[in-house]
Design a protein around this motif. Structure first.
Motif, short mmCIF file in Angstrom:
data_model
loop_
_atom_site.label_atom_id
_atom_site.label_comp_id
_atom_site.label_asym_id
_atom_site.label_seq_id
_atom_site.Cartn_x
_atom_site.Cartn_y
_atom_site.Cartn_z
N LEU A 137 0.81 -1.22 0.00
CA LEU A 137 0.00 0.00 0.00
C LEU A 137 0.85 1.27 0.00
CD1 LEU A 137 -2.68 -1.01 2.66
CD2 LEU A 137 -2.97 -0.92 0.17
N ILE A 138 2.11 1.14 0.33
CA ILE A 138 2.98 2.31 0.48
C ILE A 138 3.52 2.73 -0.88
CG2 ILE A 138 5.06 3.22 1.57
CD1 ILE A 138 4.59 1.16 3.80
N GLY A 139 3.29 3.97 -1.23
CA GLY A 139 3.75 4.51 -2.50
C GLY A 139 5.00 5.34 -2.33
N GLY A 140 5.25 6.18 -3.28
CA GLY A 140 6.48 6.96 -3.29
C GLY A 140 6.30 8.39 -2.85
N LEU A 141 7.43 9.05 -2.76
CA LEU A 141 7.51 10.47 -2.46
C LEU A 141 8.39 11.12 -3.51
CD1 LEU A 141 8.23 10.23 1.38
CD2 LEU A 141 6.06 10.86 0.33
N LEU A 178 9.23 16.88 0.68
CA LEU A 178 8.71 15.79 -0.13
C LEU A 178 7.18 15.81 -0.12
CD1 LEU A 178 11.05 13.05 1.35
CD2 LEU A 178 11.24 14.05 -0.91
N ALA A 179 6.60 15.28 -1.19
CA ALA A 179 5.15 15.14 -1.30
C ALA A 179 4.85 13.75 -1.84
CB ALA A 179 4.59 16.21 -2.23
N PRO A 180 3.72 13.15 -1.43
CA PRO A 180 3.37 11.82 -1.94
C PRO A 180 3.06 11.87 -3.43
CG PRO A 180 1.63 12.69 -0.52
CD PRO A 180 2.76 13.65 -0.46
N THR A 181 3.35 10.76 -4.12
CA THR A 181 3.11 10.69 -5.57
C THR A 181 1.69 10.24 -5.90
OG1 THR A 181 3.96 8.44 -5.58
CG2 THR A 181 5.52 10.20 -6.09
N SER A 182 0.94 9.78 -4.88
CA SER A 182 -0.45 9.37 -5.08
C SER A 182 -1.17 9.48 -3.73
CB SER A 182 -0.51 7.92 -5.59
OG SER A 182 -0.02 7.03 -4.61
N ASP A 183 -2.36 8.93 -3.64
CA ASP A 183 -3.11 8.98 -2.38
C ASP A 183 -2.83 7.77 -1.49
OD1 ASP A 183 -4.40 7.10 -3.92
OD2 ASP A 183 -6.41 7.70 -3.26
N TRP A 184 -1.63 7.22 -1.56
CA TRP A 184 -1.30 6.01 -0.82
C TRP A 184 -1.41 6.18 0.69
CZ3 TRP A 184 2.79 6.01 2.59
CH2 TRP A 184 3.76 6.99 2.43
N GLN A 185 -1.21 7.37 1.19
CA GLN A 185 -1.31 7.60 2.63
C GLN A 185 -2.74 7.38 3.12
OE1 GLN A 185 0.37 11.53 2.45
NE2 GLN A 185 2.26 10.83 3.42
N GLU A 186 -3.71 7.83 2.33
CA GLU A 186 -5.12 7.64 2.69
C GLU A 186 -5.49 6.16 2.66
OE1 GLU A 186 -7.13 9.94 3.94
OE2 GLU A 186 -5.43 11.31 3.78
#
Length: 91
Positions: free
Chosen positions: A49-53, A69-77
């Motif tokens: 589930l963990i994406g990139g930054l 840094l910012a997430p590359t998708s909504d993986w945190q949600e």
């Protein structure tokens, strides 16, 4: 991420990225250590589930320390939703 970019802007990626978890001795109880182990095991089991930054601000020197840094998708949600599904409000 801890290395600087090459002068041409390219980046040489490491073969393996490691994270160090340090816990001082005689500070935590056994139940606190077991709780941390349980949550780390859960995180490893849900690593898909963990994406990139990506860098949004990247200084030339010590970018890993001062950069943003910012997430590359909504993986945190998605990760948060899975955590709530598995543990509820147990924080």
């Amino acid at each position: 991420m801890s290395e600087q970019r090459e002068p041409d802007g390219s980046e040489c990626f490491a073969n393996m990225e490691l994270v160090r978890l340090a816990m001082p001795r005689r500070v935590f109880t056994l139940s606190q250590v077991k709780y941390a182990i349980d949550r780390i095991e859960w995180l490893y089991a849900n690593r898909h589930l963990i994406g990139g930054l990506e860098f949004t601000q990247e200084p030339e020197i010590l970018r890993f320390f001062y950069g943003r840094l910012a997430p590359t998708s909504d993986w945190q949600e998605k990760l948060k939703a899975k955590f709530r599904q598995d543990f509820g409000d147990s924080l």
